[in-house]
Design a protein around this motif. Sequence first.
Motif, PDB file in Angstrom:
ATOM      1  N   GLY A   1      59.412  47.310  -0.211  1.00 57.74           N
ATOM      2  CA  GLY A   1      60.356  47.926  -1.121  1.00 57.74           C
ATOM      3  C   GLY A   1      59.762  49.178  -1.739  1.00 57.74           C
ATOM      4  N   ASP A   2      60.561  49.868  -2.524  1.00 57.52           N
ATOM      5  CA  ASP A   2      60.103  51.123  -3.125  1.00 57.52           C
ATOM      6  C   ASP A   2      59.096  50.860  -4.232  1.00 57.52           C
ATOM      7  N   ASP A   3      58.100  51.745  -4.322  1.00 57.50           N
ATOM      8  CA  ASP A   3      57.196  51.729  -5.471  1.00 57.50           C
ATOM      9  C   ASP A   3      57.927  52.312  -6.681  1.00 57.50           C
ATOM     10  N   VAL A   4      57.595  51.806  -7.846  1.00 57.72           N
ATOM     11  CA  VAL A   4      58.151  52.324  -9.093  1.00 57.72           C
ATOM     12  C   VAL A   4      57.010  52.966  -9.881  1.00 57.72           C
ATOM     13  N   VAL A   5      57.154  54.253 -10.190  1.00 55.48           N
ATOM     14  CA  VAL A   5      56.115  54.988 -10.917  1.00 55.48           C
ATOM     15  C   VAL A   5      56.645  55.323 -12.308  1.00 55.48           C
TER      16      VAL A   5
ATOM     17  N   ASP B   1      63.780  40.379   3.215  1.00 59.31           N
ATOM     18  CA  ASP B   1      63.013  40.243   4.460  1.00 59.31           C
ATOM     19  C   ASP B   1      61.814  41.182   4.499  1.00 59.31           C
ATOM     20  N   GLY B   2      61.244  41.472   3.349  1.00 56.38           N
ATOM     21  CA  GLY B   2      60.047  42.302   3.289  1.00 56.38           C
ATOM     22  C   GLY B   2      59.277  42.006   2.018  1.00 56.38           C
ATOM     23  N   GLU B   3      58.303  42.852   1.725  1.00 55.89           N
ATOM     24  CA  GLU B   3      57.490  42.672   0.530  1.00 55.89           C
ATOM     25  C   GLU B   3      57.917  43.663  -0.544  1.00 55.89           C
ATOM     26  N   PRO B   4      57.847  43.254  -1.818  1.00 60.16           N
ATOM     27  CA  PRO B   4      58.196  44.192  -2.890  1.00 60.16           C
ATOM     28  C   PRO B   4      57.236  45.371  -2.908  1.00 60.16           C
ATOM     29  N   GLY B   5      57.716  46.471  -3.444  1.00 59.81           N
ATOM     30  CA  GLY B   5      56.823  47.598  -3.670  1.00 59.81           C
ATOM     31  C   GLY B   5      55.916  47.323  -4.866  1.00 59.81           C
ATOM     32  N   ASP B   6      55.181  48.337  -5.273  1.00 60.64           N
ATOM     33  CA  ASP B   6      54.250  48.195  -6.395  1.00 60.64           C
ATOM     34  C   ASP B   6      54.792  48.925  -7.624  1.00 60.64           C
ATOM     35  N   LEU B   7      54.390  48.448  -8.781  1.00 60.38           N
ATOM     36  CA  LEU B   7      54.707  49.103 -10.047  1.00 60.38           C
ATOM     37  C   LEU B   7      53.464  49.841 -10.504  1.00 60.38           C
ATOM     38  N   LYS B   8      53.600  51.152 -10.706  1.00 60.62           N
ATOM     39  CA  LYS B   8      52.455  51.982 -11.062  1.00 60.62           C
ATOM     40  C   LYS B   8      52.704  52.692 -12.390  1.00 60.62           C
TER      41      LYS B   8
ATOM     42  N   GLU C   1      60.154  47.511  -6.585  1.00 60.47           N
ATOM     43  CA  GLU C   1      61.482  47.096  -6.148  1.00 60.47           C
ATOM     44  C   GLU C   1      61.375  46.099  -4.996  1.00 60.47           C
ATOM     45  N   PRO C   2      62.107  44.989  -5.076  1.00 55.58           N
ATOM     46  CA  PRO C   2      62.074  44.018  -3.975  1.00 55.58           C
ATOM     47  C   PRO C   2      62.916  44.505  -2.805  1.00 55.58           C
ATOM     48  N   ILE C   3      62.682  43.901  -1.651  1.00 55.46           N
ATOM     49  CA  ILE C   3      63.478  44.204  -0.471  1.00 55.46           C
ATOM     50  C   ILE C   3      63.662  42.901   0.305  1.00 55.46           C
TER      51      ILE C   3
END
Length: 346
Positions: A135-139, A237-244, A233-235
Motif C-alpha cells: 500500500g501507499d506510504d504516508v508521510v 491482498d498485499g502489505e500495508p505501506g509505512d507511516l513516516k 495505507e492498507p491494500i
Amino acid sequence: MANRRGKLFFLLCALSYALAVVAGKSYYDILQVPKSASEEQIKRAYRKLALKYHPDKNPGNEEANKRFTEISNAYEVLSDSEKRGIYDRYGEEGIKQHMANGGRGGGGMGMNIQDIFSQFFGGGPMEEEERVVKGDDVVVELDATLEDLYMGGSLKVWREKNVIKPAPGKRRCNCRNEVYHKQIGPGMFQQMTEQVCEQCQNVKYVREGYFLTVDIEKGMQDGQEVVFYEDGEPIIDGEPGDLKFRIRTAPHDIFRREGNDLHTTVTITLVQALVGFEKTIKHLDEHLVDIGTKGITKPKEVRRFKGEGMPLHFSTKKGDLYVTFEVLFPTSLTEDQKTKIKAVLG
C-alpha cells in the motif's frame, strides 16, 4: 552438586540478561516488534529493516552496516523457537552458552549474515521489493520543539487510517501465488509466478483512529524520519505501506538552529559595550551559559561558544553556539553628557 551448578548458571544468565536490557536494546527493540510478536510479524519486520539497511543500498555507511548486522543477529535468534525461548529467559548470555554447548549456529554466531538474507529473500533485495505488493506510504511533516531535539522527547499524535475488516460473502483475490521454474534452454531456467488462489473471505475498509507516540531522538536533523512499519495505507491482498513522520525543527523564541549549531541575538547597552558586562543566558535544558566580557563589544559582533550547540545524532559531541551582540544606542544626549563623553573619549 550438578543441580546446584545448573541453578547457578541460570541465575547468572538471568542477571546478565537484566544487565543487557539496561545497557542496550533487546532483539525485540532492534526488530521493532513487541515481545509477543508472532513468527509472521518477526519475518515481516526483518524483511523491511534488512531491505532498508542492506549494505548494497547504503555503500560506505558504517551506521547502516552496523544496523544490518544487529537486525540479522536478532532475526536469527527470534526466528528459531528454541533460541527465542532461551533468549526470553536468559538473554544473550544464555544464547552464547547454548551455542557453546552444541546448539545450532547462525547469524552472528556462525552463519554468514548475507546467507540469512539470501535464504530469506531467495534473491537480491531489489527482486524482493518488486515482488511484494504494498500500500501507499504516508508521510507526515512533524514539528519538534528545539528542547526535544536537544534533550530528546516524545510526541503523541492522533492517527486515523483505513483498516481492513471481514465482510459477508466471498471475492476474487490475488493473495496467494506459487513460484516455479521453467526450463527455457539447456541449463537455462526462468522463474515464473502463477496465481493459485481463486476466492477469499470478502473484506471492507473501516476508518479507525488511535494515538501514536513518536520518539524524538537527541540531535535529529530536519528531514530525518521516524518510521512505523506497516502503519501506512492498507491494500487488499498485499502489505500495508509505512507511516513516516518527517522531523522539522519548530521555530523558537530565543534560538535559531543551523545544522548542529545554535544562533541567538543579545542586546546590550552602549555602556556595557564599552566597559564590559556580566551576563548569562538560559540554554534549552536551562543550564546557564556565561556570555559576559571585560573588553569592548562592537555592534553586530559575533562570539562563538564551543560545545554549546545542538548534540550530534548518535554522538556525544555537540555543535557550537553563536551569539550576535546588538548595541542599544541612546536616542538623545544632554549637553552635559556630550561634554563628559568628549572629555573621556576625545
